[in-house]
Design a protein around this motif. Sequence first.
Motif, PDB file in Angstrom:
ATOM      1  N   SER A   7      88.060  40.231  -4.079  1.00 24.20           N
ATOM      2  CA  SER A   7      86.874  39.271  -4.221  1.00 24.20           C
ATOM      3  C   SER A   7      85.832  41.043  -3.780  1.00 24.20           C
ATOM      4  CB  SER A   7      86.116  38.729  -2.387  1.00 24.20           C
ATOM      5  OG  SER A   7      86.483  39.798  -2.009  1.00 24.20           O
ATOM      6  N   GLY A   8      84.320  40.449  -4.880  1.00 21.73           N
ATOM      7  CA  GLY A   8      83.929  41.998  -5.335  1.00 21.73           C
ATOM      8  C   GLY A   8      83.501  42.725  -6.913  1.00 21.73           C
ATOM      9  N   GLY A   9      84.337  41.533  -7.750  1.00 17.67           N
ATOM     10  CA  GLY A   9      84.445  42.385  -9.302  1.00 17.67           C
ATOM     11  C   GLY A   9      83.088  42.286  -9.556  1.00 17.67           C
ATOM     12  N   ASP A  10      82.479  42.164 -10.507  1.00 23.64           N
ATOM     13  CA  ASP A  10      81.336  41.406 -10.825  1.00 23.64           C
ATOM     14  C   ASP A  10      81.130  42.682 -12.174  1.00 23.64           C
ATOM     15  OD1 ASP A  10      78.459  41.134  -8.960  1.00 23.64           O
ATOM     16  OD2 ASP A  10      78.527  40.570 -11.527  1.00 23.64           O
ATOM     17  N   LEU A  11      79.578  42.283 -12.892  1.00 23.15           N
ATOM     18  CA  LEU A  11      79.677  43.422 -13.800  1.00 23.15           C
ATOM     19  C   LEU A  11      78.603  43.503 -13.937  1.00 23.15           C
ATOM     20  CD1 LEU A  11      78.589  43.548 -16.853  1.00 23.15           C
ATOM     21  CD2 LEU A  11      77.648  42.008 -17.223  1.00 23.15           C
ATOM     22  N   VAL A  12      78.119  45.550 -13.881  1.00 22.46           N
ATOM     23  CA  VAL A  12      77.586  46.248 -13.515  1.00 22.46           C
ATOM     24  C   VAL A  12      77.158  47.259 -15.002  1.00 22.46           C
ATOM     25  CG1 VAL A  12      79.499  47.630 -12.378  1.00 22.46           C
ATOM     26  CG2 VAL A  12      76.644  47.657 -11.491  1.00 22.46           C
ATOM     27  N   LEU A  18      79.967  49.092  -7.327  1.00 22.83           N
ATOM     28  CA  LEU A  18      80.494  48.390  -6.521  1.00 22.83           C
ATOM     29  C   LEU A  18      81.406  48.011  -5.545  1.00 22.83           C
ATOM     30  CD1 LEU A  18      81.316  45.869  -9.832  1.00 22.83           C
ATOM     31  CD2 LEU A  18      79.767  45.389  -8.119  1.00 22.83           C
ATOM     32  N   THR A 115      90.176  41.037  -9.556  1.00 21.59           N
ATOM     33  CA  THR A 115      89.478  40.556  -9.638  1.00 21.59           C
ATOM     34  C   THR A 115      88.664  41.709 -11.040  1.00 21.59           C
ATOM     35  OG1 THR A 115      87.031  40.304  -8.097  1.00 21.59           O
ATOM     36  CG2 THR A 115      88.898  42.073  -8.080  1.00 21.59           C
ATOM     37  N   GLN A 116      87.453  40.784 -11.747  1.00 23.25           N
ATOM     38  CA  GLN A 116      87.380  41.645 -12.811  1.00 23.25           C
ATOM     39  C   GLN A 116      85.785  42.353 -12.799  1.00 23.25           C
ATOM     40  OE1 GLN A 116      88.362  41.542 -16.633  1.00 23.25           O
ATOM     41  NE2 GLN A 116      87.416  43.017 -16.532  1.00 23.25           N
ATOM     42  N   VAL A 117      86.271  44.040 -13.008  1.00 27.87           N
ATOM     43  CA  VAL A 117      84.904  44.815 -12.835  1.00 27.87           C
ATOM     44  C   VAL A 117      84.843  45.368 -14.345  1.00 27.87           C
ATOM     45  CG1 VAL A 117      84.690  47.250 -12.537  1.00 27.87           C
ATOM     46  CG2 VAL A 117      85.471  45.744 -10.981  1.00 27.87           C
TER      47      VAL A 117
END
Length: 121
Positions: A7-12, A18, A115-117
Amino acid sequence: QVQLVESGGDLVQAGGSLRLSCVVSGSIFRVNTMGWYRQAPGKQRELVAGITRYGITNYADSVKGRFTISRDNAKNTMYLQMNSLKPGDTAVYYCNAGVIPDATRPTYDYWGKGTQVTVSS
């Protein structure tokens, strides 16, 4: 059955931070070496960072000084703190762990689903 969940992937934005987490659950006697890998589109999966049960770490040259791997053995959880992110860090990040399911069995290799980063410029 052993499961790894990231968990924890996001768009940044570039320069941002992250923190990824990976929880190991299920039938567990001991979790040995753990690692974060990543795979960008059209590229092979590569090791980002690894950590032994006793906290010895190693990093890919591309992330040294920016990423920090850690783990909490009591919680069977591993983390990846990612700072100063770059567009080149964009990838699916996978958790890997060597797990001994019970005292009578050897170590087995397990993977999470990723998870996508995404780092925008």
